[in-house]
Every structure is written in C-alpha cells, then in structure tokens.
Design a protein around this motif. Structure first.
Motif, PDB file in Angstrom:
ATOM      1  N   THR A 106      -2.861  -0.597   5.415  1.00 49.48           N
ATOM      2  CA  THR A 106      -2.894  -0.593   6.884  1.00 49.48           C
ATOM      3  C   THR A 106      -2.581   0.770   7.462  1.00 49.48           C
ATOM      4  OG1 THR A 106      -0.583  -1.320   6.996  1.00 49.48           O
ATOM      5  CG2 THR A 106      -2.287  -3.035   6.995  1.00 49.48           C
TER       6      THR A 106
ATOM      7  N   MET B  88      -9.245   0.724   8.242  1.00 49.85           N
ATOM      8  CA  MET B  88      -8.795  -0.511   8.892  1.00 49.85           C
ATOM      9  C   MET B  88      -9.998  -1.325   9.376  1.00 49.85           C
ATOM     10  SD  MET B  88      -5.462   0.632  11.128  1.00 49.85           S
ATOM     11  CE  MET B  88      -6.414   1.715  12.187  1.00 49.85           C
TER      12      MET B  88
ATOM     13  N   LEU C  12       1.130  -6.030   3.402  1.00 49.78           N
ATOM     14  CA  LEU C  12       0.389  -5.132   4.291  1.00 49.78           C
ATOM     15  C   LEU C  12       1.125  -3.804   4.401  1.00 49.78           C
ATOM     16  CD1 LEU C  12      -0.324  -7.823   7.026  1.00 49.78           C
ATOM     17  CD2 LEU C  12      -2.012  -6.846   5.466  1.00 49.78           C
TER      18      LEU C  12
ATOM     19  N   GLU D 202       1.847   0.103   4.883  1.00 43.48           N
ATOM     20  CA  GLU D 202       1.203   1.156   5.673  1.00 43.48           C
ATOM     21  C   GLU D 202       0.903   2.340   4.755  1.00 43.48           C
ATOM     22  OE1 GLU D 202       2.054   3.592   9.790  1.00 43.48           O
ATOM     23  OE2 GLU D 202       2.745   1.517   9.624  1.00 43.48           O
TER      24      GLU D 202
ATOM     25  N   TRP E 269      -3.385  -5.105  12.670  1.00 43.40           N
ATOM     26  CA  TRP E 269      -2.771  -5.169  11.343  1.00 43.40           C
ATOM     27  C   TRP E 269      -1.243  -5.101  11.436  1.00 43.40           C
ATOM     28  CZ3 TRP E 269      -5.563  -6.954   7.649  1.00 43.40           C
ATOM     29  CH2 TRP E 269      -6.933  -6.712   7.590  1.00 43.40           C
TER      30      TRP E 269
END
Length: 964
Positions: free
Chosen positions: A203, A209, A265, A267, A418
């Motif tokens: 993400t 994305m 998820l 980053e 997200w």
C-alpha cells in the motif's frame, strides 16, 4: 597523523575528480544537440544501498559518453542515484546501437512520478528536437491526440499474478473468492508457520495502488474502469464506472479478508513486498513478473518447484482475469513533422531496442516480460505468464487517462481507500463496536466513490453538467426555429400550388386563344382587303435579357437596349447554367424536371458534390436579385445536391434580338417549343427545320439533338445526313455518361441517394437505350483520359522527396540543380516570407505530388517544368498567405488568381508609367483573363486581407502568357 594526511589527500582527489566531471557534464550538455536523446525510467534493479559521492563520480566518469545528466542531478537525490547506478544493460545496448548505426545516443533518467509531466512540458515547446521516450501505455492516447507521436513500439509487458508457496497453497484451492478465504483461514490455523499473514497487498503511495485494486475490480466482473460506450448509440461518452456494483463487490470482499485477518496491508513498495514474500513472511502475494528474477537469484534455478503462479481468484466474474499493462518506446516529435530527419533517426533507435536480440538481452537484465513475440517465446518462464497475457485486461486508451485518472487527487483517494482498509485488521477491530465498524466500511466505500467522482468531473458527466443549461436553451431555440420553418414551408407549398393552378389555367387559356386565332385567320383568308385579326397579345419582358454564346462558352447580360452586353458567367459555371437551361427546356413542353447532381453525370468532374448545391443556390440568387428575372420556385438541398429550380417560374421572356454569336435564351425556349409542337402535330419538315435552327444556336442542345434522333428512328430523315449523324453521336455519348453514373450510384445507401433518384436515372437511361436501339450503329469511343506524359514520374518525385528530407541517395546532379532552381524561384517570388517556411511548404508540395494519387493521379501530374514551377508557386503562396478551401474555390485557385492579378498590375504599371486605377486594372483583367466585375472585386478583397506590407510587385512581372 599520517592517516589523516592520506585521508585529506584522498578527499582532495575525489573533489578534483568531481569538479572535472562537472566540467565535462557542462561541455556534454553544450554538445547535446548533436546526439539522439533517449529519456526513460531506471527499470533495472537498484543498488542495495545508497552510493557515496565518490561512487557517483566514478559512475558518471565511466558513463558520461552516453549520459545526458549532470553530476549535480545525481548528487542532489541519493535515492534516485541508487536506482540510476543500478542501470547496466541500457548502456551496453546504446553502445551497440552506436557501433551498428553510427548514431551517438545519450540517455536521461527520470522517475515514473515525474515522467508524464516532463514529457508533456517537453512536447509543448515546438523548438525541441525529436526524442525517443519510454512511456506508460496509458499515456500513448494523450500524446497521439497532440499529434506529437509519429512512431511507437511496445517495449515491455506487465501483468499481475498470484504468487504462492507450493508447500502451503494448492492453486486449485484459490480459483474463486470462497476458496481463497478458506485457504487463508486454513493457513491461519497452522501453528508452526512463521507467516505474518496468509496474504499481503502493498500500500505504498504509488501507482501500483491502482493496479492492485484493478485486479480485484476485474475479477468482480468489471469490464473496464472507464466506460467509452456511446450514449443512445450516438453521443461520445466517457465515464468512470468502477464505483458501481462490481466495485462495491470487490471492496466488500477485501473488507471481509481484512476483518478475518487474512490479509496484511504493509505500507511497502512492490519490490519490498517481493523480498518479504521470498523470505516466507507471506504465503501469497499478487505481484508482477519481477518476482521470477528475484526468486531465481535467491532460490536458485529450480525455484519453480517451490513457488507457483496463477491468476487471482474470481469473485463475481465469469472467468478469472488480471491487470495487463506495460511500457512503450515512442518517438516524441514537438516539431510535428518539420524535423523529418530527426524523426527518422529516432525511429532507428526504437526499432533497434524493439528487436528480438535487444529485447532478449534487456529483459533478462530487467526481469520484465519483453513485448517482442520472438524474445517473449524464448523467455524461460513464458508458460507462467502466458495465460495472464491472453486473459489480462488493459486500461482503456483515452487521451484523458494520464491527466485525469493518474493525477494526485486519484492517488490520494486510492491511498485513503487502502489506508482505511488497513484499519479493519483484527487487532484494530477488537476494541471497535459494530456501529464503528460499519462507519469504517462506509468510509472505505466513500473513498472509492470519491475517486470515481473526481475523475468524472473532468470526463463526460462533468462536461454535460456544465453544458446542461446551454443545451436546454439551444433545444428551445431549435424547436422554435423548426416551428417557424415548418410554418414557412407550409405557406411556400401553398403558394406554389396556387401558382401551378394559375399557370395551368393560363396555359389552357393560351391554347384556346391560339386555336381561336388560327380559326379566325383561316376563315378570313378569302378576304384579302381586310387585315387579319391579331390574336391576344402575350406580354413579353424585354429587359434585362440573358444571352447565351455557346461558341465562347459565356452567358451575357443586356440591361437595356443602350447597354452593351456584359459577361456574367464563364468557365465551369457556364456548364452549370447551361444545364439548368436544359432542365427548363425539357419541362417547357413536357413535364417539369427538378434535376439533381446525380441526374447530371457530366457535372461530376467539374463540381464536387458538397459544393454543387451551393453553386446552384448562388445562381438562383443572381437570377432573382442581380438580374431581376423573376422568382424561382423550389429550394436547393446540400444533402442530395438538388438544383433549386422549377420550370415556368423563371421568366426569360424577351423581345430582344440576337447580337453576333450571342442569342437570347428566350429564343432557345421559343424555338424548342415550336419544334416539338410541330413534331407532335405531324409537321415533320417544319420540326426538322426548327431543330436545325435550334442546333445553330447551340449545337450540343439536348432538345434539338433528341428531336432529330426521334425523326431518324421513325425513318423520316436520312441517318447518313451529317447533322443527323452528329445528333446520334451526341445521344450515344450521353448514354455512356449515364451508364458510368449509374455504375457509381448502385452501391450508394439510401441516405446518400434515394431510391426515387436512382429510379429516375434508370428510367432516363432506359429511354435513351430504347431510342438508340432504333438507330443505326455508329462507331464511337468512350471518353478517356488524354494520352500525356508527365514531366517527372512518381518514382522520380519520390527521389526528390528523399533528397528534400535530407537523404541524397543516388540523385543525379542535374536533378539536384533542377530542385534547387525551383526552390530559389519560389523563395525569390515570396521574398517577404520566411525562407525556411517556404522551403518546408515546397517540400510538402513535392510530397503531395509523389504520394497523393487521389489528388494527383498520373494523368494530372505536371507535363512540363514550367507547369510544375507554377503549381509549386501556387501551393506555397496559398500556405504562406494562409488561404483555405471553401465552397467556391480551392486555396491554390485563389493563389493562382492573386498571382495573375499581381502580374497584370505590374505590366499595366510599366505600360502606363504610373499606378493604374481600379477601373483600368479591371478592364485589363477582363481582357486578359475574362474575369467578371464580381470576381474582380472579390479578388481585391482577398488581396487586401493577405497582402504583406513589404510586398514588392516587381518580382511578379513576367510575360502575360506565363501561366500554363
């Protein structure tokens, strides 16, 4: 102390080396125009860590011959320098290209985030030279719409696959959404694994994305993120639709995965997540082809035994699919064709980098999928990606994608989607109540709807919302206009019906009066002393009167008895007017005809269809207003090209007499009517005499020739008579014209030509055929093009084009001198214009001659050097003066008339030794070129609009017969 001195000496050496590199980079930048420029993104794997200043300096010194960047560009961003220093294979490819082609190339690296704006700014300056650029395939439509992308080749493919560890996941378990969730829950229940989560999605705030989300949208049943289907089948319409039912289905599936703790998820970027996957932190990820290259380096050549790849699970679609994209190698030409040599050099580099050998070498270093089919087939892992390439979906090719879809607002909305989704993890949900969870889910869907709304504000829905009030106003105005026109049409039809009734009543009365007059004369023949009683007087309109001079192909006007004949129509318009007269003649004694463009086959070489009705309407206005000959009924149509005439409603009556070879048009009508009246009443000898008189007035007269043909068919006249033979030949020529016209119109749809018009053509041809079948056979040849030889063939003109584009080839010296003489001639005449613009327009003219076979067929190519010289001058003059085609004439025709005007004025000034007056110039132009007053005044207005201030007319003084 000694070590410190050594360190100081090393530091000083590094700084000296950096200074030398900076000087070399400045010198390299000054000489950049001599090199072909390639601008691309650093796609090869980056260095494992950020480089030091000395590392950057050594890299720059080693690569500066192929690098279009300064040392400062690399030193100011060490993270970007880490990516650039990892590039190796691209420099080897450029070196090999320079060895093979002898063309030096320099490369400039930019980031994907800055690339589109950089290229858009670059092509906005027309002074920039052509370059080779690597662009995303979604940007291509934007640059095509600007007309700056003359050449393109696909460079790489990018697809998304579900990568998984074979010992943890079976591909058959994850073919659909329910199986995917079950597999994730099974992996969560295994206590001995070190998995962070069964599945992970990166993400990081980049454009992956959008790609990662599109995978789930496509598998939820969405056909395309942007719909380009037309509204109501006719209105172009572009609208983002990924927030519809399919988009919500995909979002709710991701929400369910997150709430169950099945997905992480982080980053992180896609490359970072690939390393975590290979470290067995996750059992499954959806990533691109670069995983294969990293897996081979980390796990060895047999990595495919441990890791598998398949399509992502379908969650509503009929079959599984995935995202498919990639990059293109294109030529960006800000000059828009003015630098043909630069574009040709750039195409060579694109073709080289797209060749199977170069793509094979480069894709192995990059870890990407080559676009070249031969190189792709050689890829060791092609079978892994074959299904994804066949079933993957690409983004729609619309110009708005790059500036509208891939903008910061969309990226912020996707990042919010997200980020809000990551807040639904099981750890975050443990302290949240049902209402708070529901609110978070609504926020996730709101981010999806917000992304679609922001995109649609710049696409069709946003434009229509702005134009809607104007649309309503225009609709009301059109409705009112249509109502007024319908009422006017009703009144006009009523007036025409009344006029027809009055006309028929008058014709009946005239016939009765004529019969009474003839009876009275016959009854009083025995009384010679009494003068015969005069019949009812038929009023004749004396003046103005129209005259027809068929020998000189002119129509003349006599305003009153003392006024001399004035030429008003000549040339191609004479043929049009004469055709209208024939329509009137036919309707005068039989039924009225309103002939259209297709009913006059011989008009087609002279008038393009789109301007035919325009010319007819102009003639109608001149008949009604300028010449004051009475009202004409009917109106022209620009769609079917019908002539705006109905017979017996234009009054050519006159008692004016013939003058030399010019005869009043009324004389044609009167003679034609008397001839057919005599034929119908059985007075054959009188009918023939009148037909011969009609042909003396106009030897190509339709009525006179066909009357003689009818007499010959009935064996009343001798077909061997020269006059009769000429009439038969005329009829056969007309039959050939109609056959050719019918052959052209047979395939036309009804909207272009109605069945009524086609039937009228066939009926006319059938009548001709029946008449000619009764006549003796006479040899006649079909009309064909003149047997002429062009001064320069099309192959020779193609060699001229190559020379003018900078490729001399084997063109003889004599040909080169001829080309240069022609260029000097045109540049000298157009002395006020920019020589470079003049040379460019001359090159375009030669290209048109060589390549445009429709505009310049072989039989229309210039037949002499002088003809080519003045055709080129007309073409360039039209371009320099910004003349354009219209309904009346072409731009080159206007330029030719301007050239004649300047030449005539220069000669007249020299002869009079003073500046001629407007009237003197008009009389001279009328004598030399046959121009009417109206044409002359129109040309003066055109000259005042485009004549340059520094114009010197002495350059245009030539013999008056120079124009061929």
């Amino acid at each position: 102390m000694r070590s410190m001195n050594c360190w100081s000496a090393t530091e000083a050496a590094v700084k000296a080396l950096a200074a030398i590199c900076i000087l070399l980079s400045l010198l390299n930048q000054a000489l950049a125009d001599e090199h072909l420029l390639l601008i691309r993104m650093p796609d090869e794997p980056a260095l494992p860590e950020q480089p030091g200043e000395s590392d950057v300096a050594r890299f720059f010194a080693m690569r500066e011959s192929h690098l279009h960047m300064t040392l400062k560009d690399l030193l100011k961003d060490r993270e970007f320098a880490r990516q650039v220093l990892g590039q190796r294979q691209i420099f080897d490819e450029l070196g090999q290209f320079q060895t093979e082609r002898g063309i030096p190339v320099k490369v400039k690296f930019i980031t994907w985030a800055d690339a589109f704006r950089y290229f858009a700014d670059y092509v906005s300056d027309a002074n920039n030279p052509p370059i080779v650029a690597q662009i995303g395939d979604t940007w291509a439509a934007y640059f095509r719409s600007l007309g700056v992308m003359p050449y393109e080749q696909r460079h790489t493919w990018d697809v998304r696959l579900l990568w998984y560890w074979r010992d943890l996941v079976d591909a058959k378990e994850v073919t659909d959404g329910s199986g995917f969730i079950s597999t994730c829950q099974r992996l969560q229940a295994i206590p001995s694994t070190d998995l962070i989560a069964p599945f992970a999605i990166p993400t990081a705030p980049d454009w992956n994305m959008l790609h990662d989300l599109s995978v789930w949208l496509y598998n939820a049943g969405l056909s395309s993120l942007i719909s380009t289907d037309k509204k109501f089948g006719i209105i172009p319409w572009k609208q983002a639709i990924f927030d519809g039912p399919e988009g919500e289905r995909a979002a709710r599936f991701l929400i369910e995965l997150t709430e169950r703790g099945c997905v992480a998820l982080p980053e992180k970027t896609s490359n970072e997540l690939a390393e975590d996957f290979l470290a067995r932190k996750y059992a499954m990820v959806i990533l691109g082809p670069w995983v294969a290259e990293r897996a081979e380096k980390r796990l060895g050549p047999d990595w495919t035994r441990r890791i598998g790849a398949t399509l992502p699970p379908r969650i509503g679609a009929n079959s599984a699919t995935t995202f498919k994209g990639g990059s293109l190698l294109v030529v960006l030409d800000p000059t828009r064709g003015r630098d043909a040599a630069g574009v040709a050099r750039a195409r060579l580099l694109v073709d080289f980098l797209s060749s199977p050998e170069s793509q094979w070498r480069y894709s192995r270093a990059l870890g990407a999928l080559p676009a070249n089919q031969q190189a792709l087939a050689r890829s060791p892992h092609f079978e892994l990606f074959k299904t994804a390439l066949e079933r993957g979906k690409t983004y729609p090719q619309i110009p708005e994608w790059a500036p509208v879809v891939e903008n910061l607002a969309t990226r912020d909305n996707l990042y919010a989607f997200w980020k809000r989704l990551s807040l639904l993890t099981s750890d975050a949900n443990s302290a949240a109540g049902p209402s708070e969870l529901e609110a978070r889910e609504r926020l996730i869907l709101a981010a999806l709807h917000s992304a679609a709304a922001d995109i649609n504000s710049a696409l069709s829905p946003g434009r229509v919302s702005f134009l809607w009030p104007w649309f309503i106003a225009v609709s009301l105005l059109l409705s009112a206009t249509a109502s007024i026109l319908a009422w006017h049409r009703y009144r006009e039809r009523k007036r025409i019906r009344e006029l027809r009734e009055a006309r028929d009543a008058l014709a009946t009365l005239q016939r009765r009066l004529e019969a009474m007059r003839e009876t009275a004369i016959n009854n009083k023949r025995t009384a010679p002393l009494e003068a015969p009683t005069a019949g009812p007087a038929i009023l004749k309109k004396s003046y103005p009167a129209l005259y027809l001079d068929t020998l000189r192909r002119k129509v003349l006007l006599k305003k009153d008895p003392s006024h001399p004949l004035e030429e008003i129509i000549h040339g191609a318009e004479f043929d049009l007017f004469r055709h209208i007269i024939e329509c009137l003649q036919v309707g005068w004694y039989e039924t009225h005809w309103i002939w259209g463009y297709v009913i006059w086959p011989t008009a087609q070489p002279k008038f393009p269809k789109e301007s035919f009705a325009t010319h007819c309407t102009k003639l109608r206005k001149r008949i009604e207003k300028s010449w004051q000959l009475g009202k004409m009924l009917g109106r022209g149509s620009h769609h079917d090209g019908s002539i705006p005439i109905e017979v017996r409603d234009v009054h050519f009556y006159t008692d004016a007499r013939a003058e030399n070879d010019a005869h009043p048009i009324w004389e044609l009508f009167q003679t034609s009517e008397q001839a057919f009246k005599a034929y119908k009443t059985g007075r054959v000898s009188e009918a023939r005499a009148l037909a011969e008189q009609l042909l003396r007035l106009d030897q190509d007269n339709w009525s006179g020739n066909f009357l003689l043909c009818k007499l010959a068919a009935q064996k009343i006249v001798d077909p061997n008579d020269p006059l009769i033979r000429r009439a038969i030949e005329f009829a056969r020529r007309q039959k050939i014209h109609y056959e050719q016209a019918i052959e052209k119109i047979e395939g036309l749809p009804d909207e272009k030509m109605s069945s009524t018009q086609k039937e009228r053509m066939r009926s006319r041809l059938e009548s001709l055929s029946e008449l000619l079948a009764q006549l003796p056979e006479l040899p006649i040849e079909a009309p064909s093009a003149l047997d002429r030889k062009p001064w320069r063939t099309r192959d020779q003109l193609n060699a001229w084009v190559s020379y003018l584009n900078g490729r001399k080839g084997d063109l003889p010296g004599q040909e080169i001198r001829i080309i240069e003489d022609l260029q000097r001639f045109v540049i000298r005449r157009l002395h006020w214009a920019d020589p470079q613009e003049t040379a460019c327009l001359f090159r375009e003219f030669v290209q048109d001659l060589a390549l445009d076979t429709k505009l310049w067929p072989d039989d229309k190519l210039p037949a002499s050097e002088k003809a080519l010289k003045y055709r080129a001058l007309d073409y360039v003059l039209a371009g320099v003066c910004h003349l354009s085609d219209d309904d009346e004439s072409k731009a080159t025709t206007k330029a030719r008339k301007l050239r004649r005007l300047w030449n005539t004025r220069a000669h007249l000034r020299r002869r009079l030794e003073r500046e001629p007056t407007i009237e003197e110039l008009y009389l001279e132009c009328q004598q030399q070129h046959g121009w009417s007053r109206l044409s002359f005044e129109h040309l003066l207005r055109l000259e005042s609009a485009c004549r340059p201030s520094q114009f010197d007319e002495s350059y245009w003084e030539e013999p008056l017969d120079f124009d061929h």
